[in-house]
Design a protein around this motif. Structure first.
Motif, PDB file in Angstrom:
ATOM      1  N   ASP A   1      52.317  15.626 -44.524  1.00  0.00           N
ATOM      2  CA  ASP A   1      52.813  17.134 -43.385  1.00  0.00           C
ATOM      3  C   ASP A   1      53.682  16.510 -42.006  1.00  0.00           C
ATOM      4  O   ASP A   1      53.199  15.987 -41.085  1.00  0.00           O
ATOM      5  CB  ASP A   1      51.121  16.653 -43.146  1.00  0.00           C
ATOM      6  N   LEU A   2      54.799  17.369 -42.581  1.00  0.00           N
ATOM      7  CA  LEU A   2      55.391  17.320 -40.616  1.00  0.00           C
ATOM      8  C   LEU A   2      55.427  18.481 -39.961  1.00  0.00           C
ATOM      9  O   LEU A   2      56.160  19.292 -39.623  1.00  0.00           O
ATOM     10  CB  LEU A   2      57.412  17.179 -41.523  1.00  0.00           C
TER      11      LEU A   2
ATOM     12  N   THR B   1      62.998  23.104 -50.941  1.00  0.00           N
ATOM     13  CA  THR B   1      62.483  24.974 -51.526  1.00  0.00           C
ATOM     14  C   THR B   1      62.844  25.440 -49.658  1.00  0.00           C
ATOM     15  O   THR B   1      62.659  24.991 -49.209  1.00  0.00           O
ATOM     16  CB  THR B   1      61.184  25.225 -52.017  1.00  0.00           C
ATOM     17  N   GLN B   2      63.701  26.592 -50.484  1.00  0.00           N
ATOM     18  CA  GLN B   2      63.833  27.665 -49.615  1.00  0.00           C
ATOM     19  C   GLN B   2      62.106  28.480 -48.364  1.00  0.00           C
ATOM     20  O   GLN B   2      62.384  27.856 -47.789  1.00  0.00           O
ATOM     21  CB  GLN B   2      64.185  28.760 -50.108  1.00  0.00           C
ATOM     22  N   ALA B   3      61.371  27.763 -49.584  1.00  0.00           N
ATOM     23  CA  ALA B   3      59.867  28.433 -48.711  1.00  0.00           C
ATOM     24  C   ALA B   3      59.633  26.769 -48.160  1.00  0.00           C
ATOM     25  O   ALA B   3      58.902  27.048 -46.522  1.00  0.00           O
ATOM     26  CB  ALA B   3      58.964  28.059 -49.794  1.00  0.00           C
ATOM     27  N   GLN B   4      59.934  26.420 -47.959  1.00  0.00           N
ATOM     28  CA  GLN B   4      60.038  24.729 -46.763  1.00  0.00           C
ATOM     29  C   GLN B   4      60.797  25.223 -45.729  1.00  0.00           C
ATOM     30  O   GLN B   4      60.524  24.532 -44.719  1.00  0.00           O
ATOM     31  CB  GLN B   4      59.961  23.303 -47.707  1.00  0.00           C
ATOM     32  N   ILE B   5      61.623  25.074 -45.943  1.00  0.00           N
ATOM     33  CA  ILE B   5      63.105  25.135 -44.868  1.00  0.00           C
ATOM     34  C   ILE B   5      62.503  26.508 -44.474  1.00  0.00           C
ATOM     35  O   ILE B   5      62.598  26.508 -43.209  1.00  0.00           O
ATOM     36  CB  ILE B   5      64.222  25.221 -45.282  1.00  0.00           C
TER      37      ILE B   5
ATOM     38  N   GLY C   1      69.379  11.435 -49.496  1.00  0.00           N
ATOM     39  CA  GLY C   1      68.985  11.060 -50.501  1.00  0.00           C
ATOM     40  C   GLY C   1      67.071  11.669 -50.738  1.00  0.00           C
ATOM     41  O   GLY C   1      66.515  10.735 -51.716  1.00  0.00           O
ATOM     42  N   ALA C   2      66.837  11.436 -49.212  1.00  0.00           N
ATOM     43  CA  ALA C   2      65.451  11.448 -49.049  1.00  0.00           C
ATOM     44  C   ALA C   2      64.734  12.249 -50.074  1.00  0.00           C
ATOM     45  O   ALA C   2      65.296  13.525 -50.525  1.00  0.00           O
ATOM     46  CB  ALA C   2      64.834  11.390 -47.547  1.00  0.00           C
ATOM     47  N   ASN C   3      63.481  12.463 -50.739  1.00  0.00           N
ATOM     48  CA  ASN C   3      62.529  13.924 -51.209  1.00  0.00           C
ATOM     49  C   ASN C   3      61.430  14.042 -50.908  1.00  0.00           C
ATOM     50  O   ASN C   3      60.248  13.181 -49.552  1.00  0.00           O
ATOM     51  CB  ASN C   3      61.485  11.894 -52.680  1.00  0.00           C
ATOM     52  N   PHE C   4      61.490  15.224 -50.370  1.00  0.00           N
ATOM     53  CA  PHE C   4      60.628  16.336 -49.630  1.00  0.00           C
ATOM     54  C   PHE C   4      59.479  16.850 -50.207  1.00  0.00           C
ATOM     55  O   PHE C   4      59.589  18.248 -50.515  1.00  0.00           O
ATOM     56  CB  PHE C   4      61.418  17.167 -48.444  1.00  0.00           C
ATOM     57  N   ALA C   5      60.107  16.552 -51.877  1.00  0.00           N
ATOM     58  CA  ALA C   5      59.153  16.933 -52.859  1.00  0.00           C
ATOM     59  C   ALA C   5      56.923  17.544 -52.370  1.00  0.00           C
ATOM     60  O   ALA C   5      57.247  16.805 -51.654  1.00  0.00           O
ATOM     61  CB  ALA C   5      58.623  17.008 -54.019  1.00  0.00           C
ATOM     62  N   GLU C   6      56.864  19.380 -51.755  1.00  0.00           N
ATOM     63  CA  GLU C   6      55.687  19.357 -51.855  1.00  0.00           C
ATOM     64  C   GLU C   6      55.835  18.591 -50.049  1.00  0.00           C
ATOM     65  O   GLU C   6      54.396  19.085 -49.809  1.00  0.00           O
ATOM     66  CB  GLU C   6      54.592  18.884 -52.748  1.00  0.00           C
ATOM     67  N   ALA C   7      56.665  18.610 -49.494  1.00  0.00           N
ATOM     68  CA  ALA C   7      56.341  17.985 -47.932  1.00  0.00           C
ATOM     69  C   ALA C   7      56.548  19.400 -46.857  1.00  0.00           C
ATOM     70  O   ALA C   7      56.104  20.455 -47.915  1.00  0.00           O
ATOM     71  CB  ALA C   7      57.349  17.283 -47.402  1.00  0.00           C
ATOM     72  N   ARG C   8      55.137  18.920 -46.434  1.00  0.00           N
ATOM     73  CA  ARG C   8      55.192  20.735 -45.518  1.00  0.00           C
ATOM     74  C   ARG C   8      55.985  20.245 -44.147  1.00  0.00           C
ATOM     75  O   ARG C   8      55.689  19.550 -43.318  1.00  0.00           O
ATOM     76  CB  ARG C   8      53.752  20.972 -44.929  1.00  0.00           C
TER      77      ARG C   8
END
Length: 164
Positions: free
Chosen positions: A101-102, A139-143, A114-121
């Motif tokens: 959760d960010l 994903t575009q939704a996250q960004i 190379g950091a993994n942001f899968a499903e990060a908020r």
């Protein structure tokens, strides 16, 4: 007088009925010593300028923590609460932010190669000047839930709203 009563009632409602738990100095010291601290309470901890490679703070509470100008290459921040954290100018090469959760965090000028942001908020996160070009799982939704500026570097095909 009525305005003061309404303000007081609103403050109680928004603050919640459970007090915030304080950070743990012992747990902060463990992280600084390079020890794993999964699920630790690191609320408002100051890790600025720290070199914490491979830090394991998965599931930890890092809400409002200061990680500015720190180095956390290869760190595990899976499921961590980094809401309102200050990550200005920090380096997170190969770090794992999966399901972290960010929300409203400051990632200004930070490097996430190379950091993994899968499903990060990332709702409300400020990404101005951040380098996420080789980050994974974005994903575009996250960004679209975050904001940045023209110096923000993103994976190809993603676009970022401007911070106002």
């Amino acid at each position: 007088m009525l305005k003061h009563i309404i303000a007081l009632v609103a403050a109680v409602i928004f603050a919640g009925f459970t007090p915030a738990t304080a950070q743990s100095a012992e747990e902060i010291a463990r992280v600084k010593a390079g020890e794993p601290c999964q699920g630790c309470n690191l609320f408002q901890a100051d890790f600025s300028y720290e070199n914490l490679p491979e830090a394991n703070v998965a599931n930890a509470r890092l809400r409002q923590a200061n990680l500015s100008l720190s180095t956390m290459d290869g760190a595990s921040l899976r499921n961590a609460n980094l809401s309102l954290a200050n990550m200005f100018g920090a380096r997170f090469t190969g770090a794992d932010f999966e399901r972290a959760d960010l929300e409203r965090a400051t990632l200004v000028g930070a490097y996430f190669g190379g950091a993994n942001f899968a499903e990060a908020r990332l709702t409300g996160a400020v990404l101005s000047g951040a380098d996420l070009e080789t980050a994974l799982g974005l994903t575009q939704a996250q960004i679209s839930a975050a904001c940045g500026d023209e110096s923000t570097r993103l994976p190809e095909g993603l676009t970022l709203p401007s911070c106002r």
